[in-house]
Design an enzyme around this catalytic site. Sequence first.
Site, mmCIF file in Angstrom:
data_model
loop_
_atom_site.group_PDB
_atom_site.id
_atom_site.type_symbol
_atom_site.label_atom_id
_atom_site.label_comp_id
_atom_site.label_asym_id
_atom_site.label_seq_id
_atom_site.Cartn_x
_atom_site.Cartn_y
_atom_site.Cartn_z
ATOM 1 N N ARG A 67 0.762 -1.300 0.028
ATOM 2 C CA ARG A 67 0.084 0.075 -0.060
ATOM 3 C C ARG A 67 0.734 1.153 -0.026
ATOM 4 N NH1 ARG A 67 -3.210 -1.191 5.199
ATOM 5 N NH2 ARG A 67 -2.162 -3.288 5.190
ATOM 6 N N GLU A 104 1.068 -6.356 13.455
ATOM 7 C CA GLU A 104 -0.238 -6.468 14.180
ATOM 8 C C GLU A 104 -0.810 -7.580 14.029
ATOM 9 O OE1 GLU A 104 -3.052 -3.618 13.492
ATOM 10 O OE2 GLU A 104 -4.351 -3.899 15.086
HETATM 11 O O1 LIG Z 1 3.207 -0.621 12.097
HETATM 12 P P1 LIG Z 1 3.151 -1.798 11.512
HETATM 13 O O2 LIG Z 1 2.498 -2.778 12.701
HETATM 14 O O3 LIG Z 1 4.431 -2.594 11.174
HETATM 15 O O4 LIG Z 1 2.114 -2.210 10.528
HETATM 16 C C1 LIG Z 1 1.817 -1.219 9.507
HETATM 17 C C2 LIG Z 1 2.175 -1.938 8.252
HETATM 18 O O5 LIG Z 1 1.128 -2.858 7.813
HETATM 19 C C3 LIG Z 1 0.568 -2.988 6.722
HETATM 20 O O6 LIG Z 1 1.172 -3.647 5.608
HETATM 21 P P2 LIG Z 1 1.192 -5.109 5.328
HETATM 22 O O7 LIG Z 1 2.402 -5.756 5.480
HETATM 23 O O8 LIG Z 1 -0.220 -5.625 6.030
HETATM 24 O O9 LIG Z 1 0.902 -5.103 3.763
HETATM 25 P P3 LIG Z 1 0.470 -4.640 2.384
HETATM 26 O O10 LIG Z 1 0.812 -3.164 2.418
HETATM 27 O O11 LIG Z 1 1.163 -5.296 1.406
HETATM 28 O O12 LIG Z 1 -1.135 -4.724 2.331
HETATM 29 C C4 LIG Z 1 0.534 -1.400 6.201
HETATM 30 O O13 LIG Z 1 0.590 -1.174 5.074
HETATM 31 C C5 LIG Z 1 1.894 -1.053 6.987
HETATM 32 O O14 LIG Z 1 2.952 -1.241 6.151
HETATM 33 N N1 LIG Z 2 -5.280 -2.289 11.419
HETATM 34 C C1 LIG Z 2 -4.745 -2.229 10.389
HETATM 35 N N2 LIG Z 2 -5.420 -1.649 9.292
HETATM 36 C C2 LIG Z 2 -4.855 -1.500 8.162
HETATM 37 N N3 LIG Z 2 -3.562 -1.525 8.073
HETATM 38 C C3 LIG Z 2 -2.842 -1.918 8.859
HETATM 39 N N4 LIG Z 2 -1.516 -2.598 9.062
HETATM 40 C C4 LIG Z 2 -1.129 -2.808 10.346
HETATM 41 N N5 LIG Z 2 -2.399 -2.856 11.105
HETATM 42 C C5 LIG Z 2 -3.322 -2.289 10.215
#
Ligand SMILES: O=P(O)(O)OC[C@H]1O[C@H](OP(=O)(O)OP(=O)(O)O)[C@H](O)[C@@H]1O
Ligand SMILES: Nc1ncnc2[nH]cnc12
Length: 179
Positions: A67, A104
Amino acid sequence: MRSLEQVLADGIRDIPDYPQQGVVFKDITPLLADHTGFAQVVEALAAAGTDDDGNPVVDKVVGIEARGFILAAPVALALGAGFVPVRKKGKLPAATYEESYALEYGEATIEVHQDAFTPGDRVLVIDDVLATGGTVEACLRLIRRCEAEVAGTAVLLELSFLPGRKRLEGEQLSSLLTV
Ligand SMILES: O=P(O)(O)OC[C@H]1O[C@H](OP(=O)(O)OP(=O)(O)O)[C@H](O)[C@@H]1O
Ligand SMILES: Nc1ncnc2[nH]cnc12
């Protein structure tokens, strides 16, 4: 023109119990589909890479897969800076550095090309959500291993009930919305 607050309120929705029970997932896809709202958000994130007069002060903008890419690429263009992808493990073709971290809802490893930066590059990191802070923290480690300088991090949304900001104490961190 709508306020940024309104744009964010209109464009981010809660999806309960995704991707696992107990997690409220913040879905930004409605915001991305809103052309004028998306443009306002890109402009607001890009402000983290400018000085008080609005002049760009960064050489590279990093986007974190997946994202983060969507937001970071237009921010890089807005700032006249290069774009550097930080990707999940196994996706970059040349020599990489890698860092692992907990999220998370699981664990992950991210990588960057070892030659992605010129030493001394000033780098702005862009992501959508700051939750535990593990992703951004790992990303900053990667940038520093490349001998580049972290100019700051900007996220769309910060989850204040998780320890992301605390974990990034001492770093320049801006978020457009805190919930
Ligand atoms: O602060 P944190 O606990 O590290 O979480 C935040 C991260 O979690 C999500 O990524 P995700 O790995 O789910 O991937 P995506 O962007 O591929 O959906 C979001 O886009 C952040 O990069
Ligand atoms: N609650 C949440 N929603 C969307 N992106 C996330 N990345 C980590 N935690 C998330």
